[in-house]
Design an enzyme around this catalytic site. Structure first.
Site, PDB file in Angstrom:
ATOM      1  N   HIS A  51       1.589   4.181  -3.032  1.00  0.00           N
ATOM      2  CA  HIS A  51       1.429   5.637  -2.947  1.00  0.00           C
ATOM      3  C   HIS A  51       2.573   6.333  -3.677  1.00  0.00           C
ATOM      4  O   HIS A  51       2.365   7.356  -4.357  1.00  0.00           O
ATOM      5  CB  HIS A  51       1.411   6.087  -1.485  1.00  0.00           C
ATOM      6  CG  HIS A  51       0.064   5.989  -0.839  1.00  0.00           C
ATOM      7  ND1 HIS A  51      -1.065   6.564  -1.374  1.00  0.00           N
ATOM      8  CD2 HIS A  51      -0.329   5.383   0.318  1.00  0.00           C
ATOM      9  CE1 HIS A  51      -2.107   6.314  -0.581  1.00  0.00           C
ATOM     10  NE2 HIS A  51      -1.685   5.605   0.452  1.00  0.00           N
ATOM     11  N   TYR A  53      -4.392  14.402  -3.283  1.00  0.00           N
ATOM     12  CA  TYR A  53      -4.835  13.706  -2.085  1.00  0.00           C
ATOM     13  C   TYR A  53      -5.972  14.467  -1.401  1.00  0.00           C
ATOM     14  O   TYR A  53      -5.845  14.972  -0.291  1.00  0.00           O
ATOM     15  CB  TYR A  53      -3.651  13.508  -1.133  1.00  0.00           C
ATOM     16  CG  TYR A  53      -3.820  12.349  -0.179  1.00  0.00           C
ATOM     17  CD1 TYR A  53      -3.868  11.042  -0.641  1.00  0.00           C
ATOM     18  CD2 TYR A  53      -3.932  12.562   1.191  1.00  0.00           C
ATOM     19  CE1 TYR A  53      -4.020   9.976   0.224  1.00  0.00           C
ATOM     20  CE2 TYR A  53      -4.077  11.507   2.065  1.00  0.00           C
ATOM     21  CZ  TYR A  53      -4.128  10.224   1.571  1.00  0.00           C
ATOM     22  OH  TYR A  53      -4.280   9.159   2.436  1.00  0.00           O
ATOM     23  N   GLU A  93      -6.071   6.395  -2.389  1.00  0.00           N
ATOM     24  CA  GLU A  93      -6.112   5.387  -1.330  1.00  0.00           C
ATOM     25  C   GLU A  93      -6.556   4.029  -1.871  1.00  0.00           C
ATOM     26  O   GLU A  93      -6.003   2.987  -1.525  1.00  0.00           O
ATOM     27  CB  GLU A  93      -7.063   5.846  -0.219  1.00  0.00           C
ATOM     28  CG  GLU A  93      -6.449   6.817   0.755  1.00  0.00           C
ATOM     29  CD  GLU A  93      -5.279   6.209   1.506  1.00  0.00           C
ATOM     30  OE1 GLU A  93      -5.369   5.040   1.918  1.00  0.00           O
ATOM     31  OE2 GLU A  93      -4.268   6.896   1.666  1.00  0.00           O
ATOM     32  N   HIS A 129     -10.201   8.289   2.878  1.00  0.00           N
ATOM     33  CA  HIS A 129     -10.181   6.904   3.341  1.00  0.00           C
ATOM     34  C   HIS A 129     -11.575   6.287   3.330  1.00  0.00           C
ATOM     35  O   HIS A 129     -11.763   5.145   2.917  1.00  0.00           O
ATOM     36  CB  HIS A 129      -9.576   6.825   4.748  1.00  0.00           C
ATOM     37  CG  HIS A 129      -8.134   7.209   4.799  1.00  0.00           C
ATOM     38  ND1 HIS A 129      -7.707   8.467   5.169  1.00  0.00           N
ATOM     39  CD2 HIS A 129      -7.024   6.505   4.505  1.00  0.00           C
ATOM     40  CE1 HIS A 129      -6.388   8.513   5.103  1.00  0.00           C
ATOM     41  NE2 HIS A 129      -5.941   7.336   4.700  1.00  0.00           N
ATOM     42  N   HIS A 134       0.834  -1.202   0.000  1.00  0.00           N
ATOM     43  CA  HIS A 134       0.000   0.000   0.000  1.00  0.00           C
ATOM     44  C   HIS A 134       0.872   1.258   0.000  1.00  0.00           C
ATOM     45  O   HIS A 134       0.659   2.175  -0.805  1.00  0.00           O
ATOM     46  CB  HIS A 134      -0.903  -0.031   1.237  1.00  0.00           C
ATOM     47  CG  HIS A 134      -1.773   1.160   1.413  1.00  0.00           C
ATOM     48  ND1 HIS A 134      -3.123   1.148   1.161  1.00  0.00           N
ATOM     49  CD2 HIS A 134      -1.484   2.428   1.823  1.00  0.00           C
ATOM     50  CE1 HIS A 134      -3.640   2.338   1.404  1.00  0.00           C
ATOM     51  NE2 HIS A 134      -2.655   3.130   1.824  1.00  0.00           N
TER      52      HIS A 134
END
Length: 808
Positions: free
Chosen positions: A392, A403, A412, A475, A388
């Protein structure tokens, strides 16, 4: 090319009318002519593309800016061999995108050729040589070198913004202002402290800014952010927190105690935790290195060493080993050499701070906390967390998704999806963070990609969370594209390897920094088409996956549907008969789905059709029993459609609903047919017409609201209507809303339209024009009103009383 032809007719009409105006045309008329000139030029380009593509082109529109966001087809006869050739293609199609000069408004940002033999040229929009933040256009070629698509975000309004381009602040002053804004003015050191001058646009307002990027861990909390400082007055325009943390999106419940083989680097008397075996080492000298912060906050910390090459630091072992696994995945599967594609060293630091419940990418390296032992254990102990975080970095060096908001949620989600592919999930729920989250509680996780709702995240656009916290819910709302990916990767006939190739290609070839959910849909469909073909199982599966989470758009394939009126995809299979005045709720399941309905009239008179509650750009048609098209309604966007037709013959008639753009199988439209019937005391219902002359000011003013100025009431009528003989507003910004007697909005219209009727149930109709703060147009002229009744009615009125509409 139906809509283009319609626009062309309207444009010709307006030009003719404009030619008869006096030379002393007002500002509103000038703006109107300019808008029509733009539309006419777009039509010309689209007709050329349509002819060259033999009708197989696809166009997705950015309705707010009035230009396409994605166009596929044969866009030029030129063969592209260089970025200058790609720039020439943009110049050739400049009228479609409202570009003044491609060479003046674009600068090459990146170009590449992939394993399929197709090339990509990404251009940054500029204004007088200054980059316009988050606006990029990508030109793609096919194997033959012919331009096959253009996509991205371009803001044609910037060139007319007259924004100042000479900073009053120095770069140093902007840096200090950014530090104050992020609370890092006392930080002793920064991993990144860079500033660039950019044009920042928000809600039509443009500012010359310094985009200051700060990354520091020498602070109470880590900071990795872009701060936009007004270059004229020093005010803070926006702050985007780029610290992508695993506490919200990571995976794992702890270091599992498994034995791993590590690649290390020996020296006299010991070994470094440094991997020199990857292809990047031979090509660029790039390495995988693992450090420890020794529970401090200084980065990168100390390169880990061991005397006998038997490593006992579990957090370090996992961080080092998993970084190698992630490198191997991207290199062996996608041909990408390190996170940036250039073979750069990949650094990881473990034991950051004390009981630190997080992991993050800070712009230069991965950082992992040890967790508090209760909520989290060592963050480096989960492969999908490491995957993960490194993803990014991959995203930052490719699409560079901002973002914030939907682009941040995609940022995300792509990290979740690629992290889980790298880990090769075996659990049926595709859990996220199960190895490190709550080590004392088995079976739980941070998120579930199969069922985001069990952890409070939306899995469908119906549940999208609008919030200012968490950078606009990056998120939380990642659950929607996460669920789409899960549906795709678990579809029959789709392998994880295929899904990964589609997601990677979409990210690196088609997505731009400002990509929204619908852009991700189009990007993944196009990537699947490139790799496996337009009619392949993979392309159909990815199309259906997005449709099933409520993210619409153009594309092939069909989704599942619970439409009770199916199958009604042809005139012979039309559902019916429809009951006059009854609303029918149905869905369009794919771009190839067409819905037919039928009804029979026993008396001649007016047929009225209304199509409302539209999730996309849908169109409405009326046919007779012989299959001859009688009339149609082609409004743009989600504007409601309506038809009023005087039927001179009895018999069966047909209504057809077509999803022109933005179909959504999860959201139902509302169709209602009202037609002559016998009854009501033996009378026959019909429309009665009255001539009027109602206007808005020409042009109307900014911030205009003509509250109920042209309201029409006919006591006893079952329906009433107004006829717009001329209609011109600023498209996408100024709207005429139609209300019934209960002040319920039944339709909304914007832009320039040919003559049309607006109809509501009941005996009162209220057209209400509301404009924004800039740009005006002609407005409207109403030349007729009408009512539906079994017999003529006396009375009726209009009102000029100003009364605010409730809820508006």
């Amino acid at each position: 090319m139906k809509k283009f032809t319609a626009f062309a007719v309207v444009s010709t009409m307006v030009f003719t009318m404009a030619s008869m105006n006096s030379l002393a045309a007002n500002v509103g008329d000038a703006g109107k002519d300019k808008a029509f000139d733009k539309k006419a030029k777009q039509i010309s380009v689209l007709e050329k593309i349509d002819k060259a593509s033999k009708g197989k082109e696809k166009v997705l529109w950015n309705n707010k800016k009035g230009i396409p966001s994605f166009v596929t087809g044969k866009l030029s006869n030129k063969k592209l061999k260089s970025s200058s050739d790609a720039l020439a293609v943009l110049e050739e199609n400049k009228d479609l995108f409202d570009i003044a000069s491609a060479s003046e408004e674009f600068a090459l940002a990146k170009q590449s050729t992939d394993e399929l033999g197709t090339s990509m040229y990404k251009f940054q929009q500029t204004y007088k040589g200054i980059p316009v933040f988050a606006n990029e256009i990508i030109v793609h070629t096919d194997k033959a070198g012919t331009a096959s698509s253009i996509n991205g975000y371009f803001d044609p309004e910037v060139k007319n913004s007259h924004v100042k381009t000479n900073p009053k602040l120095s770069a140093g002053e902007a840096l200090e202002a950014a530090k104050v804004a992020t609370g890092t003015q006392n930080a002793g050191s920064f991993d990144i402290a860079a500033s660039d001058v950019v044009i920042y646009g928000m809600e039509g307002q443009y500012s010359l800014t310094y985009k200051v990027t700060l990354s520091t861990l020498d602070n109470e909390t880590p900071v990795y952010a872009d701060v936009f400082v007004d270059a004229i007055d020093g005010s803070i325009v926006n702050v985007i927190n780029k610290e992508s943390d695993a506490a919200a999106t990571g995976s794992g419940t702890g270091v599992l105690g498994d034995t791993k083989t590590l690649h290390t680097d020996s020296y006299s008397g010991g070994y470094y935790l440094r991997d020199l075996t990857k292809p990047m080492y031979s090509s660029t000298g790039g390495k995988i290195e693992t450090y420890t912060a020794n529970n401090g906050t200084s980065l990168p910390g100390t390169l880990l060493t061991d005397s006998d090459n038997n490593w006992t630091d579990r957090a370090a072992v996992d961080a080092h080993y998993y970084a190698g696994v992630v490198y191997d995945y991207y290199y062996n599967t996608h041909g990408q050499n390190s996170y940036d594609g250039n073979g750069s060293t990949m650094k990881s630091t473990v034991h950051y701070d004390r009981s630190y419940n997080n992991a993050f990418w800070n712009g230069t390296q991965m950082v992992y906390g040890d967790g508090d032992g209760s909520t989290f254990t060592y963050f480096s102990g989960a492969l999908d967390v490491v995957g993960h975080e490194i993803t990014h970095a991959v995203t930052e060096r490719s699409a560079n998704l901002v973002y914030q908001g939907q682009s941040g949620a995609l940022n995300e989600s792509w990290s979740d999806a690629m992290g889980n592919l790298i880990e090769t999930k075996s659990d049926p729920n595709w859990l996220v963070g199960e190895d490190i989250y709550t080590p004392g509680t088995p079976g739980d996780s941070l998120r579930s990609m199969s069922n985001p709702g069990i952890y409070g995240d939306p899995g469908h656009m119906d549940d999208y969370v609008y919030t200012s916290s968490d950078n606009g819910g990056v998120h939380t709302n990642s659950g929607i594209p996460n669920h789409a990916f899960y549906l795709f990767v678990t579809s029959s006939g789709v392998t994880e390897a295929q899904a990964g190739k589609v997601w990677y290609r979409a990210l690196t070839q088609y997505m731009t920094s400002n990509s929204q959910f619908v852009d991700a849909r189009v990007a993944t469909i196009q990537a699947a088409t490139d790799l496996y073909g337009a009619s392949s199982t993979v392309t159909t599966a990815v199309t259906n996956a997005w449709t099933n989470v409520g993210v619409g758009g153009s594309g092939g394939g069909g989704g599942t549907t619970g439409d009770q009126y199916e199958p009604n995809n042809s005139q012979s299979a039309a559902y019916g008969p429809l009951t006059s005045g009854t609303t029918y709720n149905a869905t369009i399941s794919s771009s190839t789905d067409v819905d037919w309905f039928k009804f029979t009239i026993s008396n001649t008179g007016n047929i009225s059709l209304s199509l409302t509650n539209l999730p996309g750009d849908y169109d409405l048609y009326l046919y007779n029993s012989a299959g001859t098209e009688l009339t149609k309604s082609w409004n743009g966007g989600t504007t409601s459609e309506s038809i009023s037709y005087n039927a001179t013959a009895t018999g069966t008639y047909y209504a057809k609903v077509v999803g022109y753009n933005g179909v959504n199988s999860s959201s139902a439209y509302a169709l209602k047919a009202t037609y002559p019937t016998s009854g009501g005391g033996g009378g026959t219902g019909q429309w009665y017409y009255e001539n009027v002359s109602w206007d808005t000011p020409h042009p109307y003013s900014n911030n205009y609201d003509n509250d109920r100025a042209n309201e029409y009431t006919k006591a006893g009528a079952t329906q009433v209507a107004v006829h717009f003989s001329r209609f011109e507003t600023e498209s996408g910004y100024d709207f005429v809303d139609i209300y019934d007697k209960n002040l319920t909005k039944t339709a909304s219209y914007s832009g320039t339209k040919a003559a049309f009727w607006a109809i509501v149930d009941g005996d009162d109709i209220i057209p209400n024009l509301v404009s924004d703060y800039s740009v005006t147009a002609y407005g409207y002229h109403i030349d007729q009103v009408a009512y539906f009744s079994t017999s003529p009615l006396l009375g009726g009125s209009t009102t000029t009383t100003v009364e605010p509409i409730v809820g508006e």
